[in-house]
Design a protein around this motif. Structure first.
Motif, PDB file in Angstrom:
ATOM      1  N   ASN A 218       0.810  -1.220   0.000  1.00 58.25           N
ATOM      2  CA  ASN A 218       0.000   0.000   0.000  1.00 58.25           C
ATOM      3  C   ASN A 218       0.844   1.271   0.000  1.00 58.25           C
ATOM      4  N   GLU A 219       1.936   1.281   0.759  1.00 60.20           N
ATOM      5  CA  GLU A 219       2.776   2.472   0.786  1.00 60.20           C
ATOM      6  C   GLU A 219       3.555   2.635  -0.517  1.00 60.20           C
ATOM      7  N   SER A 220       3.909   1.521  -1.146  1.00 63.30           N
ATOM      8  CA  SER A 220       4.633   1.592  -2.422  1.00 63.30           C
ATOM      9  C   SER A 220       3.772   2.214  -3.518  1.00 63.30           C
ATOM     10  N   ILE A 221       2.463   1.944  -3.489  1.00 61.73           N
ATOM     11  CA  ILE A 221       1.582   2.437  -4.557  1.00 61.73           C
ATOM     12  C   ILE A 221       0.791   3.675  -4.141  1.00 61.73           C
ATOM     13  N   ALA A 222       1.064   4.197  -2.953  1.00 57.90           N
ATOM     14  CA  ALA A 222       0.256   5.295  -2.398  1.00 57.90           C
ATOM     15  C   ALA A 222       0.298   6.553  -3.260  1.00 57.90           C
ATOM     16  N   LYS A 223       1.400   6.777  -3.971  1.00 63.07           N
ATOM     17  CA  LYS A 223       1.549   8.002  -4.760  1.00 63.07           C
ATOM     18  C   LYS A 223       1.364   7.759  -6.254  1.00 63.07           C
ATOM     19  N   LYS A 224       0.801   6.614  -6.607  1.00 60.85           N
ATOM     20  CA  LYS A 224       0.626   6.328  -8.038  1.00 60.85           C
ATOM     21  C   LYS A 224      -0.316   7.345  -8.678  1.00 60.85           C
ATOM     22  N   PRO A 225      -0.056   7.738  -9.920  1.00 55.33           N
ATOM     23  CA  PRO A 225      -0.970   8.649 -10.611  1.00 55.33           C
ATOM     24  C   PRO A 225      -2.368   8.040 -10.725  1.00 55.33           C
ATOM     25  N   GLU A 226      -3.369   8.904 -10.721  1.00 56.65           N
ATOM     26  CA  GLU A 226      -4.765   8.449 -10.673  1.00 56.65           C
ATOM     27  C   GLU A 226      -5.145   7.608 -11.886  1.00 56.65           C
ATOM     28  N   ASP A 227      -4.559   7.901 -13.048  1.00 54.96           N
ATOM     29  CA  ASP A 227      -4.941   7.160 -14.256  1.00 54.96           C
ATOM     30  C   ASP A 227      -4.040   5.955 -14.530  1.00 54.96           C
ATOM     31  N   MET A 228      -3.332   5.500 -13.509  1.00 51.83           N
ATOM     32  CA  MET A 228      -2.498   4.303 -13.643  1.00 51.83           C
ATOM     33  C   MET A 228      -3.144   3.156 -12.887  1.00 51.83           C
ATOM     34  N   VAL A 229      -3.306   2.032 -13.544  1.00 51.02           N
ATOM     35  CA  VAL A 229      -3.866   0.831 -12.923  1.00 51.02           C
ATOM     36  C   VAL A 229      -2.713  -0.025 -12.395  1.00 51.02           C
ATOM     37  N   ILE A 230      -2.788  -0.414 -11.128  1.00 51.32           N
ATOM     38  CA  ILE A 230      -1.807  -1.326 -10.558  1.00 51.32           C
ATOM     39  C   ILE A 230      -2.527  -2.541  -9.997  1.00 51.32           C
TER      40      ILE A 230
END
Length: 362
Positions: A218-230
Motif C-alpha cells: 500500500n505504501e509503495s503504490i500510495a503516490k501512483k498517478p490516478e490514471d495508472m492501474v496497478i
C-alpha cells in the motif's frame, strides 16, 4: 473498460527457441548484447501481434528479456545483487537454478534497464493496453538475503524499499505505462502449515508479518498517478509446471481482499490447492477487480468451458459478476525454462480464456 479486462493474462509467455539459442550465444561470446537485444525485439514484436490476434486487450513483452520473473528486476535496484546459492528453490519434485538475491547496500531505484524494456513494448502496443510486470516489494523484503550491517532492522529496509518502488512506479508512468502488475509469491506463506512454520523459524509473528506485507504494497503504490492501474498477482509458485505452496486464501483473506489498495487481484483457482471462493466475501470496494485464474498454464489440456462458467457463477455468489474477470492462473514461463506445454497449446489456452469471457460477459 479499464484494466484488468474480462479476458486477461498474467504476463509471461514461453520463450521461443530463437531467444534461448541467442542467449546461449551471447553467454559464449558468439554474439554481442546489441545483437541479442535485436533478436529479442523481433520476437517481442511477433509475440505482441499474436496476443492481439488471440483477442486480448492487454499485451505484454512476455518477459522475453528475463531469466527470472523477479530476480532480473530486483537485481536492477541499487544495493541489490544476484548471487549463486548452494541450492536452487525447491519446487514439487524439481529445483530451480541455484540463484538468489541479496541486499548489500542501501536500496534505491535509479537508471533501471527495464524502463527501456517498457518503452519498447509501448512503441508497438498500438491501440492495446501495454501491461508490464514487476515483482512486489515483498519479494525482496521477505525472500531476499539482507546484510544486517546495512539494515540492522526491518523497518529501515521497508522504508527504503517503499521509496524505491515509488520512484519505480513514477518512472514507468513517465515512460507511458498505465497498467503495471506486482507479482508476489510471498503471500503464500500464510496459506499453509508449512508456511506458518517458515514464519516461526524466522522468529516472526504471523499477524505482524501479514500487516507488514500490506504496508509494503500500500505504501509503495500510495503516490501512483490516478490514471495508472496497478494490479497484483498472488502465486503459489510456477516452475516447469510445478509449484511450491498450497492452501486457500482464508488466513490472509481480510487483508488481501479488504486491505490492499490495488486495482485488481490475479488469483490462482485452477485446482484444489487454491481453496474455495468464500474468502472473496471480504472484497469491499466496487472498484476492485478479481481476476479468476481458472485456466491452468501448467499443462495444455483445455478445461471444459461449461465447467469454467459454472465456477465463475459460483465465485459470483461471493463477489459481483461485474467485478470478476478470467485469466490463466499464472504465466506460461515464470522463468526462461517455461512450463511443460507447447507454444501451440499456450495460444489455445489464451483463446480459450477470451472465448469463455466473451460468453460470460458478452
Amino acid at each position: 473498460m479499464k484494466a484488468p479486462f474480462y479476458a486477461d493474462h498474467v504476463g509471461s509467455f514461453l520463450r521461443p527457441e530463437r531467444i534461448k539459442e541467442a542467449r546461449l550465444q551471447k553467454d559464449n561470446g558468439e554474439i554481442s548484447a546489441a545483437q541479442l537485444r535485436s533478436i529479442e525485439d523481433e520476437e517481442i514484436i511477433r509475440l505482441v501481434e499474436k496476443q492481439k490476434e488471440a483477442g486480448l486487450q492487454a499485451v505484454t513483452d512476455g518477459e522475453m528479456r528475463r531469466a527470472w520473473w523477479h530476480f532480473d528486476f530486483l537485481a536492477g535496484l541499487d544495493g541489490v545483487e544476484l548471487y549463486e546459492t548452494e541450492a536452487g528453490i525447491q519446487f514439487a519434485g524439481v529445483q530451480t537454478k541455484a540463484h538468489g538475491i541479496k541486499v548489500t547496500g542501501k536500496v534505491d531505484f535509479t537508471n533501471h534497464p527495464m524502463i527501456e524494456d517498457y518503452k519498447f513494448l509501448h512503441s508497438i502496443k498500438g491501440d492495446h493496453a501495454a501491461k508490464f510486470t514487476i515483482p512486489s516489494p515483498n519479494m525482496l523484503f521477505f525472500r531476499g538475503t539482507i546484510d544486517e550491517k546495512v539494515y540492522p532492522d526491518h523497518e529501515a529496509l521497508l522504508q527504503d524499499l517503499v521509496a524505491a518502488y515509488q520512484k519505480a512506479i513514477q518512472a514507468f508512468y513517465d515512460a507511458g505505462c498505465r497498467y503495471l502488475q506486482l507479482d508476489d509469491t510471498a503471500w503464500a506463506v500464510f496459506f499453509s502449515e508449512k508456511g506458518k512454520e517458515q514464519i516461526a523459524a524466522r522468529g516472526q509473528n504471523p499477524d505482524e508479518l501479514l500487516h507488514t506485507f500490506q504496508r509494503a504494497v500500500n505504501e509503495s503504490i500510495a503516490k501512483k498517478p490516478e490514471d495508472m492501474v496497478i494490479t497484483m498477482h498472488i502465486c503459489r509458485g510456477n516452475f516447469k509446471s510445478t509449484y511450491t505452496a498450497s492452501g486457500g486464501y482464508d488466513a490472509a483473506a481480510e487483508v488481501i481482499f479488504g486491505g490492499l489498495d490495488v486495482d485488481g487481484l490475479f488469483l490462482e483457482f485452477d485446482d484444489e490447492r487454491s481453496g474455495g471462493f468464500e474468502p472473496l466475501k471480504f472484497v469491499n470496494r466496487p472498484s476492485l477487480k478479481i481476476v479468476l485464474g481458472l485456466i491452468t498454464s501448467k499443462h495444455g489440456d483445455l478445461e471444459d468451458p461449461e465447467a469454467v462458467k459454472a465456477r465463475i457463477k459460483e465465485a459470483a455468489k461471493w463477489a459481483p459478476l461485474e467485478q470478476l474477470c478470467l485469466s490463466p492462473q499464472c504465466g506460461f514461463a515464470s522463468t526462461e525454462e517455461g512450463n511443460l506445454l507447447t507454444e501451440e497449446a499456450q495460444w489455445a489456452k489464451v483463446r480459450h480464456v477470451v472465448s469463455i469471457a466473451n460468453d460470460v460477459w458478452k
